[in-house]
Scaffold this motif. Structure first.
Motif, short mmCIF file in Angstrom:
data_model
loop_
_atom_site.label_atom_id
_atom_site.label_comp_id
_atom_site.label_asym_id
_atom_site.label_seq_id
_atom_site.Cartn_x
_atom_site.Cartn_y
_atom_site.Cartn_z
N ASP A 39 66.72 -35.85 8.42
CA ASP A 39 66.51 -36.17 7.00
C ASP A 39 66.69 -37.65 6.70
O ASP A 39 66.72 -38.05 5.54
N GLY A 40 66.83 -38.48 7.73
CA GLY A 40 67.02 -39.91 7.53
C GLY A 40 68.49 -40.26 7.40
O GLY A 40 69.37 -39.39 7.33
N TYR A 41 68.74 -41.55 7.37
CA TYR A 41 70.11 -42.04 7.24
C TYR A 41 70.59 -41.95 5.79
O TYR A 41 69.78 -41.87 4.86
N THR A 42 71.89 -41.98 5.63
CA THR A 42 72.51 -42.00 4.31
C THR A 42 73.32 -43.28 4.14
O THR A 42 73.51 -44.03 5.10
N VAL A 43 73.82 -43.50 2.94
CA VAL A 43 74.67 -44.67 2.67
C VAL A 43 75.89 -44.65 3.57
O VAL A 43 76.30 -45.70 4.09
N ASP A 44 76.47 -43.49 3.81
CA ASP A 44 77.63 -43.41 4.72
C ASP A 44 77.26 -43.91 6.11
O ASP A 44 78.04 -44.62 6.74
N ASP A 45 76.06 -43.55 6.59
CA ASP A 45 75.62 -44.03 7.90
C ASP A 45 75.51 -45.55 7.91
O ASP A 45 75.87 -46.20 8.89
N LEU A 46 74.99 -46.10 6.83
CA LEU A 46 74.81 -47.56 6.75
C LEU A 46 76.13 -48.28 6.99
O LEU A 46 76.17 -49.34 7.60
N TYR A 47 77.22 -47.68 6.52
CA TYR A 47 78.53 -48.33 6.67
C TYR A 47 79.29 -47.90 7.92
O TYR A 47 80.29 -48.51 8.26
N ASN A 48 78.79 -46.87 8.62
CA ASN A 48 79.52 -46.38 9.78
C ASN A 48 78.82 -46.61 11.11
O ASN A 48 79.46 -46.48 12.16
N LEU A 49 77.53 -46.91 11.10
CA LEU A 49 76.83 -47.17 12.37
C LEU A 49 77.32 -48.50 12.94
O LEU A 49 77.37 -49.50 12.23
N GLU A 89 68.66 -57.30 35.32
CA GLU A 89 67.85 -56.39 34.50
C GLU A 89 67.86 -56.91 33.06
O GLU A 89 68.91 -57.33 32.56
N PRO A 90 66.70 -56.89 32.39
CA PRO A 90 66.73 -57.31 30.99
C PRO A 90 67.60 -56.37 30.17
O PRO A 90 67.58 -55.16 30.39
N GLN A 91 68.36 -56.95 29.27
CA GLN A 91 69.22 -56.13 28.42
C GLN A 91 68.38 -55.49 27.33
O GLN A 91 67.55 -56.14 26.70
N ARG A 92 68.61 -54.22 27.12
CA ARG A 92 67.86 -53.50 26.10
C ARG A 92 68.83 -52.99 25.06
O ARG A 92 69.91 -52.51 25.38
N THR A 93 68.40 -53.11 23.83
CA THR A 93 69.20 -52.57 22.74
C THR A 93 68.82 -51.12 22.54
O THR A 93 67.65 -50.78 22.47
N THR A 94 69.79 -50.26 22.48
CA THR A 94 69.54 -48.85 22.24
C THR A 94 69.88 -48.55 20.79
O THR A 94 71.03 -48.68 20.37
N TRP A 95 68.86 -48.18 20.04
CA TRP A 95 69.08 -47.84 18.63
C TRP A 95 69.35 -46.35 18.53
O TRP A 95 68.75 -45.54 19.24
N PRO A 96 70.22 -45.96 17.63
CA PRO A 96 70.49 -44.53 17.48
C PRO A 96 69.26 -43.81 16.93
O PRO A 96 68.47 -44.37 16.19
N VAL A 97 69.10 -42.57 17.35
CA VAL A 97 68.00 -41.75 16.84
C VAL A 97 68.36 -41.31 15.43
O VAL A 97 69.44 -40.77 15.19
N PRO A 98 67.45 -41.57 14.45
CA PRO A 98 67.79 -41.19 13.08
C PRO A 98 67.89 -39.68 12.91
O PRO A 98 67.20 -38.93 13.60
N PRO A 99 68.74 -39.25 12.01
CA PRO A 99 68.84 -37.82 11.75
C PRO A 99 67.53 -37.29 11.14
O PRO A 99 66.75 -38.08 10.59
N GLY A 132 66.08 -43.53 3.32
CA GLY A 132 66.67 -42.98 4.52
C GLY A 132 66.35 -43.73 5.80
O GLY A 132 66.78 -43.33 6.88
N SER A 133 65.60 -44.84 5.69
CA SER A 133 65.27 -45.64 6.87
C SER A 133 66.03 -46.96 6.83
O SER A 133 66.20 -47.55 5.76
N LEU A 134 66.45 -47.41 7.99
CA LEU A 134 67.12 -48.71 8.09
C LEU A 134 66.06 -49.81 8.13
O LEU A 134 65.08 -49.71 8.87
N VAL A 135 66.25 -50.83 7.32
CA VAL A 135 65.31 -51.96 7.25
C VAL A 135 66.09 -53.21 7.64
O VAL A 135 67.11 -53.54 7.03
N PHE A 136 65.58 -53.90 8.66
CA PHE A 136 66.24 -55.11 9.14
C PHE A 136 65.57 -56.33 8.54
O PHE A 136 64.35 -56.39 8.40
N VAL A 137 66.36 -57.32 8.18
CA VAL A 137 65.87 -58.51 7.50
C VAL A 137 65.48 -59.58 8.52
O VAL A 137 66.22 -59.83 9.47
N SER A 138 64.32 -60.21 8.29
CA SER A 138 63.87 -61.30 9.16
C SER A 138 64.64 -62.57 8.84
O SER A 138 65.23 -62.69 7.77
N PRO A 139 64.60 -63.55 9.74
CA PRO A 139 65.27 -64.83 9.44
C PRO A 139 64.73 -65.43 8.15
O PRO A 139 63.55 -65.32 7.83
#
Length: 199
Positions: A20-30, A8-18, A42-49
């Motif tokens: 009101d969005g994420y906080t700085v504490d979430d950024l360091y604890n997820l 089965e292809p592996q799927r990444t499961t991302w957490p459902v955002p709260p 409040g949104s997580l932004v992922f950096v491209s290569p």
């Protein structure tokens, strides 16, 4: 007769955002966030290569800043800056007050520690680098901001420099530099921008 088993292809499961969005504490604890994840509104932004131009421009500017930075400041790269509970971007380069570095395990700076934030525009982050982040850096009181762009088909960067107007809490453009970045604020800086093409 046995059938061929397929995995089965592996799927990444991302957490459902709260709600009101994420906080700085979430950024360091997820768990398992990709490196250099940013928090914007409040949104997580992922950096491209990273692209070659981005890497070379960052090296050129970082080296140039290191040559003239006075003792009361430090040059840093790709460190999170906490602007508020729902905003923690990661500028490409930073100049911070020396006392802001408290330990080798430190993973972030506060906005009040930052003297200069530098963003090198990438195709996937143009709007964030040109519009969103400068507004947030200015609102947080960061005194200087540089926006670095690739010029046409050439390899040399154009550096747009900005200084904070303390009354309006917005940036004023103080120059656009194509061949040589020569400034007296936030300290004396002299960088040959054409050197990127010789690397």
């Amino acid at each position: 007769m046995g059938g061929i088993m397929t995995a089965e292809p592996q799927r990444t499961t991302w957490p459902v955002p709260p709600p009101d969005g994420y906080t700085v504490d979430d950024l360091y604890n997820l768990p398992d966030l990709p490196p250099h994840t940013e928090l914007i509104d409040g949104s997580l932004v992922f950096v491209s290569p990273q692209r070659v131009f981005h890497m070379r421009a960052m090296f050129l500017l970082e080296s140039g800043l290191h040559r003239t930075v006075p003792d009361e400041f430090l040059v840093s790269r790709e460190m999170t800056v906490v602007l508020g509970p729902r905003n923690a971007p990661e500028p490409d380069l930073l100049v911070v007050r020396a006392e802001a570095e408290r330990s080798d395990d430190q993973s972030r700076y506060e906005a009040a520690d930052v003297v200069l934030a530098v963003e090198i525009v990438s195709p996937d982050s143009e709007d964030r680098d040109r519009e969103t982040k400068p507004l947030k850096y200015a609102a947080a009181g960061i005194p200087h901001f540089w926006l670095v762009e690739k010029t046409g088909e050439g390899r040399s960067p154009a550096v747009h420099t900005y200084e904070l107007d303390p009354v309006t809490k917005s940036y004023t453009n103080t120059g656009i530099y194509h061949e040589r970045l020569k400034l007296t604020v936030p300290f004396t800086i002299d960088i040959d921008l054409t050197a990127i093409a010789r690397r």
